[in-house]
Design an enzyme around this catalytic site. Structure first.
Site, PDB file in Angstrom:
ATOM      1  N   GLY A 115     -12.348  -4.494   1.562  1.00 45.42           N
ATOM      2  CA  GLY A 115     -13.738  -4.122   1.821  1.00 45.42           C
ATOM      3  C   GLY A 115     -14.287  -3.166   0.778  1.00 45.42           C
ATOM      4  N   GLY A 166      -7.294  -8.643   0.691  1.00 39.96           N
ATOM      5  CA  GLY A 166      -5.951  -8.707   1.247  1.00 39.96           C
ATOM      6  C   GLY A 166      -5.367 -10.107   1.193  1.00 39.96           C
ATOM      7  N   LYS A 219     -15.872 -16.391   4.402  1.00 44.15           N
ATOM      8  CA  LYS A 219     -17.285 -16.250   4.754  1.00 44.15           C
ATOM      9  C   LYS A 219     -18.159 -15.900   3.581  1.00 44.15           C
ATOM     10  CE  LYS A 219     -16.981 -14.926   9.576  1.00 44.15           C
ATOM     11  NZ  LYS A 219     -17.201 -13.819  10.499  1.00 44.15           N
ATOM     12  N   ARG A 238       0.822  -1.217   0.000  1.00 45.23           N
ATOM     13  CA  ARG A 238       0.000   0.000   0.000  1.00 45.23           C
ATOM     14  C   ARG A 238       0.856   1.267   0.000  1.00 45.23           C
ATOM     15  NH1 ARG A 238      -4.935  -1.994   3.910  1.00 45.23           N
ATOM     16  NH2 ARG A 238      -6.383  -2.464   2.214  1.00 45.23           N
TER      17      ARG A 238
HETATM   18  P1  ADP Z   1      -9.813 -11.740   1.102  1.00 43.71           P
HETATM   19  O1  ADP Z   1      -8.977 -11.158   2.208  1.00 43.71           O
HETATM   20  O2  ADP Z   1      -9.019 -12.024  -0.120  1.00 43.71           O
HETATM   21  O3  ADP Z   1     -11.064 -10.948   0.849  1.00 43.71           O
HETATM   22  P2  ADP Z   1     -11.163 -13.500   2.914  1.00 43.71           P
HETATM   23  O4  ADP Z   1     -10.652 -12.691   4.053  1.00 43.71           O
HETATM   24  O5  ADP Z   1     -12.614 -13.448   2.623  1.00 43.71           O
HETATM   25  O6  ADP Z   1     -10.312 -13.178   1.594  1.00 43.71           O
HETATM   26  O7  ADP Z   1     -10.833 -15.033   3.161  1.00 43.71           O
HETATM   27  C1  ADP Z   1      -9.517 -15.498   3.299  1.00 43.71           C
HETATM   28  C2  ADP Z   1      -9.441 -16.624   4.273  1.00 43.71           C
HETATM   29  O8  ADP Z   1     -10.343 -17.660   3.912  1.00 43.71           O
HETATM   30  C3  ADP Z   1      -8.080 -17.243   4.311  1.00 43.71           C
HETATM   31  O9  ADP Z   1      -7.488 -17.004   5.575  1.00 43.71           O
HETATM   32  C4  ADP Z   1      -8.339 -18.743   4.107  1.00 43.71           C
HETATM   33  O10 ADP Z   1      -7.594 -19.555   4.971  1.00 43.71           O
HETATM   34  C5  ADP Z   1      -9.814 -18.862   4.413  1.00 43.71           C
HETATM   35  N1  ADP Z   1     -10.425 -20.033   3.780  1.00 43.71           N
HETATM   36  C6  ADP Z   1     -10.468 -20.327   2.472  1.00 43.71           C
HETATM   37  N2  ADP Z   1     -11.029 -21.524   2.272  1.00 43.71           N
HETATM   38  C7  ADP Z   1     -11.354 -22.007   3.490  1.00 43.71           C
HETATM   39  C8  ADP Z   1     -11.951 -23.228   3.964  1.00 43.71           C
HETATM   40  N3  ADP Z   1     -12.344 -24.169   3.124  1.00 43.71           N
HETATM   41  N4  ADP Z   1     -12.117 -23.371   5.302  1.00 43.71           N
HETATM   42  C9  ADP Z   1     -11.710 -22.405   6.154  1.00 43.71           C
HETATM   43  N5  ADP Z   1     -11.154 -21.250   5.775  1.00 43.71           N
HETATM   44  C10 ADP Z   1     -10.962 -21.054   4.461  1.00 43.71           C
HETATM   45 MG    MG Z   2      -9.255 -11.185   4.362  1.00 45.49          MG
END
Ligand code: ADP
Ligand code: MG
Length: 404
Positions: free
Chosen positions: A381, A358, A205, A39
């Site tokens: 976000g 992230g 999620k 960043r």
């Molecule tokens: P981003 O930061 O790219 O928006 P998120 O924060 O929504 O992504 O999600 C990332 C997290 O999701 C990672 O820490 C990863 O370990 C978790 N994750 C992905 N697949 C699974 C799974 N099947 N079970 C539990 N956690 C998961």
């Molecule tokens: Mg995340």
């Protein structure tokens, strides 16, 4: 976007002018060291433009979530040091974010100087969007450049509040180069996607991303689902999910989404499972209908990787948010790595890919393909809100441009 951009301003008018810049310098810091300076680097183009035009730059940012009071853990001091290295010029760190010390520091700036104020969230008025705090910053200059895309979904004093305050005094609030770039890539993907348009959604999620699914479905040709959010869809299909991460209160909305989506939405056909999602776990690959009551799903399986990679190879526009599995653990990283490679290869072939989030950004870094992806967004976000069709207060408050 038809907002005015900092590059629309005549550089000659910037010399000697005090310019307030809100950047997103919210970087991970542990023991005073920055572990990921992406960043900070992303904010350089705007700062270089302003300093080389001879502006006196007053830089504002938040860092982390201090509780509205000074907390050394969240000091921007290490960021000032890193910024000075990257800009190759001295950056004056002002250990206050508001008040007389700020005014004194700003008054002593020469042309081309940069002062970074301490974390705006050390003041409770920032997140509360206190108009008095915003007005105190606006009193320092008549040009505000908002380059903090990552904070644009929040109406805070240092984002939309400051824009409004500067405009109220007859000044201008414009988008920085990074902000403009983020909005251009995300906006074009949504408004004028070259087809096929494929979206990939994963991560932890479903709840945080269900609005994005709803907004993307009518626009995309394919929506590829992975990560833990796939589990909630599995449950909606009546499949066994064992001890996997599932959001029970979202099963119903997942069921409705599946009905509405039809063939556009793809779910994993197989999964990598283990008794424990942990380093060194023994894993198995199973079809999605064969997940056992004691299994936990940690990644998409090889058949899914193949199906998804084919969709990605055919795509001309790709939007990706959220890893396919628990990529932080090697045994569950292959699904995410394979998607990262497929997206990078599609970009090599002329496709446009925009990646948000992230963890997703960290995952493509880890896969060593970040440089090949058209645009890696600095906003998690904010990019999700944008993709969900929400207005971003930090953008809304900016001055309209003359032409798009
Ligand atoms: P981003 O930061 O790219 O928006 P998120 O924060 O929504 O992504 O999600 C990332 C997290 O999701 C990672 O820490 C990863 O370990 C978790 N994750 C992905 N697949 C699974 C799974 N099947 N079970 C539990 N956690 C998961
Ligand atoms: Mg995340």
């Amino acid at each position: 976007m038809s907002k005015k951009i900092v590059s629309d301003i005549d550089p000659a008018s910037l010399a000697g002018r005090t310019v307030l810049v809100r950047a997103d310098l919210n970087v991970p810091i542990a023991d005073g060291r920055i572990s990921d300076d992406r960043r900070v680097r992303a904010s350089l183009p705007t700062l270089r433009l302003l300093t080389s035009a001879g502006a006196r730059v007053v830089l504002l940012s938040h860092l982390g979530r201090p509780k509205g009071a000074p907390d050394p853990k969240y000091s921007l001091k290490p960021v000032a040091d890193r910024l000075a290295e990257l800009l190759n010029r001295s950056v004056r760190f002002v250990p206050e974010s508001a008040g007389p010390a700020v005014r004194t520091a700003v008054e002593s700036l020469s042309e081309g100087d940069v002062a970074l104020l301490e974390n705006t969230r050390f003041h409770p008025g920032d997140t509360a969007n206190d108009p008095e705090l915003a007005a105190s910053w606006a009193a320092l200059g008549d040009l505000f450049v908002n380059d903090a895309f990552g904070a644009a979904h929040r109406a805070h004093a240092s984002t939309s509040g400051l824009a409004e305050a500067v405009k109220a005094r007859g000044g201008e609030a414009v988008a920085g180069l990074l902000m403009a770039r983020e909005l251009r890539f995300l906006g074009e993907a949504l408004e004028r996607p070259e087809r096929p348009f494929v979206a990939i959604l994963g991560g932890a999620k479903i709840s945080g991303k269900i609005d994005v699914i709803g907004a993307l479905l009518p626009r995309v040709d394919r929506l590829l689902i992975g990560g833990a959010m796939a589990n909630t869809f599995f449950k909606a299909l009546g499949l066994e999910t064992g001890g996997s991460l599932v959001e029970d209160d979202r099963v119903e909305v997942a069921r409705r989404t599946l009905q509405e989506a039809g063939e556009r939405l793809l779910l994993p056909v197989d999964c990598v499972v283990a008794a424990e999602i942990a380093e060194g776990s023994t894993t198995r690959v199973v079809e999605r209908s064969q997940v056992g009551a004691d299994d936990r799903i940690g990644d998409v399986g090889p058949a899914t990787r193949e199906v998804y990679a084919k969709e990605i190879a055919a795509a001309r526009t790709i939007v990706w948010n959220g890893p396919m599995g628990v990529f932080e653990i090697d045994a569950f990283a292959e699904g995410t790595t394979a998607m990262a490679r497929a997206v990078a290869t599609a970009c090599d072939g002329g496709a446009t890919a925009v990646l948000g989030g992230g963890d997703s950004a960290a995952a493509v870094d880890r896969a060593g393909v970040a440089d090949r992806i058209t645009h890696v967004s600095t906003g998690g976000g904010a990019s999700l809100e944008f993709l969900a069709g929400a207005a971003l207060p930090g953008v809304e408050a900016l001055t309209e441009g003359s032409a798009a």
